[in-house]
Design an enzyme around this catalytic site. Structure first.
Site, PDB file in Angstrom:
ATOM      1  N   CYS A  75      28.731 -37.965  46.760  1.00 26.60           N
ATOM      2  CA  CYS A  75      28.921 -39.296  46.936  1.00 26.60           C
ATOM      3  C   CYS A  75      27.404 -39.821  47.504  1.00 26.60           C
ATOM      4  CB  CYS A  75      29.766 -39.219  48.218  1.00 26.60           C
ATOM      5  SG  CYS A  75      29.482 -38.258  49.474  1.00 26.60           S
ATOM      6  N   GLU A 103      34.885 -40.269  54.889  1.00 30.06           N
ATOM      7  CA  GLU A 103      33.869 -40.257  54.389  1.00 30.06           C
ATOM      8  C   GLU A 103      34.008 -40.714  52.872  1.00 30.06           C
ATOM      9  OE1 GLU A 103      30.804 -39.182  52.259  1.00 30.06           O
ATOM     10  OE2 GLU A 103      31.024 -37.126  53.237  1.00 30.06           O
TER      11      GLU A 103
HETATM   12  C1  UN1 Z   1      29.962 -36.010  49.037  1.00 28.82           C
HETATM   13  O1  UN1 Z   1      29.396 -35.730  48.010  1.00 28.82           O
HETATM   14  O2  UN1 Z   1      31.089 -36.055  49.043  1.00 28.82           O
HETATM   15  O3  UN1 Z   1      23.798 -34.922  50.989  1.00 28.82           O
HETATM   16  C2  UN1 Z   1      29.027 -35.885  50.433  1.00 28.82           C
HETATM   17  C3  UN1 Z   1      24.663 -34.605  50.275  1.00 28.82           C
HETATM   18  C4  UN1 Z   1      25.860 -33.875  50.400  1.00 28.82           C
HETATM   19  C5  UN1 Z   1      26.997 -35.088  50.088  1.00 28.82           C
HETATM   20  C6  UN1 Z   1      28.158 -34.486  50.527  1.00 28.82           C
HETATM   21  N1  UN1 Z   1      26.077 -33.587  51.928  1.00 28.82           N
HETATM   22  O4  UN1 Z   1      24.188 -34.780  48.965  1.00 28.82           O
END
Ligand code: UN1
Length: 506
Positions: A299, A265
């Site tokens: 992210c 991811e």
């Molecule tokens: C990350 O920032 O690595 O939806 C993923 C969201 C979080 C993002 C996680 N679950 O903002």
């Protein structure tokens, strides 16, 4: 269930906000009880974790191989019960973990509270999914005279490499998924946040995960490299940058031995599209939350805002107005909306980007910060979306105007980036929303709301293309990817019939 502990308010980033003068990031009143408990925790010494040597990293894999033998034969119901126990312990010690997230992760109170909530959700969700998926072998239809069973089992030793921006939730999400699927785990947390990972591992051990089954190996990327290159690992789960995911992919491809999965991811250049039918106050709140909450260190965060030209000036003014009200400062102060970025290196990288943008783009907003590793929220206007070619992991928003009759070009430029993690659309025209959803291969699409804070089991999270491999964390297909499938066909007409084998069960 009975959770008599400190309340963890759930609705920290609900879909609807009416506050146009700034942003109400959390239900602060509900948090006040936590604050004194947390303040007491912050007096405790922080400690440190030594970086593992190559030999220690390799020894952890060897020990996990041993641990795998027992754990893979432990019934799924018992594995699930350990995760549920871990969730209970996390809730009971929420204040401790919140304090640790603030101190080591440099996260605000609201972010730390929601992160503990998310970590609890991951444990419970994967336990529930796992009971179903791994609880019973599945009997398949087949010709008479034979029995066919499909069963899912752990692959072996999974390497889990996790980021500093969700040092508890993503760390535990990866680890609990791998454990639930029957794997042993060697976890390598981000070098910036080993204490949180260490506390989480201890908690899982206390909850019933054998010490031989779950190992923590601290250190920088070098240590992750040793683990990935180990000949005996059975899979890698990674959250972090696209660049590191590529490095892991290449390392896995280059070594001999079994072919193992990578579940990655990664990043995104996440866009939001706002047309002239959008509700301005809602847009201002959602843009500020999506671009600046967590100092943009998610992210999922908004990087590229496409504004229909008819409303662009007004929207920019409102967004800048809301951004101006954000309180930037010490993450341990409950009044803070935006804390520092993770370290000096992150600040340097962001400062360099901001300097470049000051030359190449129009500056609409530049906030003020205290001394330290702070980066102020910035709003820049680009003449072309193509000027932004990489993920900028901080509170920097890039705006591009578009004409209604050139909507297609907006979709094209989002497609061209190659990323596909999150997308926001603010529009009350169904055709516009539908076209964007159909055209774009984006993992998480949010319509008329903010685009961060995916809830486990509600908004399974993860992207396509440069943004990752899938399957989505916190979704119904995640666990299966950590397992291997075994089909057993038995000739029931043969002497004995092996009746006991055919009954399934754990
Ligand atoms: C990350 O920032 O690595 O939806 C993923 C969201 C979080 C993002 C996680 N679950 O903002």
């Amino acid at each position: 269930a009975n959770h008599p502990h400190i309340p963890l308010p759930r609705d920290l980033y609900g879909p609807k906000r009416r506050n146009s003068r700034g942003i109400e990031f959390g239900e602060r009143a509900a948090l006040t009880k936590l604050v004194s408990a947390i303040a007491a925790e912050q007096l405790a010494p922080a400690g440190s974790i030594a970086e593992a040597s190559d030999a220690e990293a390799n020894a952890a894999v060897a020990a996990a191989l041993d641990g795998f033998r027992d754990w893979s034969r432990t019934p799924a119901s018992i594995r699930a019960a350990a995760l549920e126990k871990a969730a209970d312990l996390l809730e009971a010690r929420a204040a401790h973990f919140i304090a640790l997230l603030q101190r080591e992760g440099r996260k605000t109170l609201d972010d730390s509270v929601s992160e503990v909530r998310e970590a609890v959700d991951f444990c419970r969700y994967y336990a529930a999914q796992g009971r179903e998926l791994f609880g019973e072998d599945r009997a398949l239809p087949g010709p008479t005279g034979e029995s066919n069973m499909l069963c899912l089992r752990g692959r072996g030793v999974f390497v889990a490499i996790s980021p500093w921006n969700f040092p508890l939730a993503i760390f535990l999400g990866q680890v609990t998924a791998a454990l639930m699927a029957g794997n042993a785990v060697v976890a390598k947390p981000a070098e910036q946040t080993p204490l949180i990972a260490d506390a989480a591992v201890r908690l899982l051990h206390e909850a019933g995960v054998p010490v031989s089954t779950l190992h923590l190996v601290a250190g920088a990327g070098r240590v992750g490299g040793v683990l990935v290159m180990h000949p005996d690992i059975a899979g890698v789960v990674f959250t972090g940058s696209t660049e590191v995911a590529r490095t892991i992919n290449r390392a896995l491809a280059a070594k001999d031995g079994p072919i193992v999965p990578l579940i990655a991811e990664t990043g995104g250049i996440n866009a939001m599209i706002v047309d002239a039918t959008a509700l301005p106050e809602q847009v201002a709140d959602d843009v500020v939350t999506s671009a600046f909450r967590s100092a943009g260190q998610r992210c999922s965060a908004l990087r590229l805002l496409f504004l229909q030209d008819d409303v662009a000036d007004r929207m920019i003014e409102m967004i800048a107005g809301a951004a101006r009200e954000l309180v930037i400062g010490d993450p341990c102060d409950p009044a803070t909306h935006i804390g520092p970025v993770i370290d000096a290196e992150a600040k340097q990288r962001l400062d360099a980007h901001i300097e470049r943008m000051e030359q190449e783009a129009r500056v609409h907003f530049a906030g003020q910060t205290p001394q330290g590793n702070y980066v102020a929220p910035h709003i820049f206007e680009l003449s072309d979306a193509g000027q932004l070619t990489e993920e900028v992991f901080g509170p920097v928003l890039h705006v591009v105007r578009y004409r209604a009759d050139r909507f297609d070009q907006v979709l094209q430029s989002i497609e061209r980036s190659g990323y596909g993690l999150t997308l926001g659309i603010h529009s009350r025209i169904d055709d516009t929303v539908e076209e964007a959803i159909e055209r774009l291969q984006v993992g998480n699409i949010y319509v008329n709301r903010n685009m961060i804070g995916a809830i486990v089991g509600v908004q399974p999270f993860g992207g396509h293309g440069l943004s990752g491999t899938g399957p989505k964390a916190g979704g119904p297909h995640y666990l299966a990817r950590f397992a291997t499938e075994q089909t057993v066909t038995i000739n029931t007409a043969a002497a004995g019939g092996n009746a006991a084998l055919m009954s399934g069960g754990e």
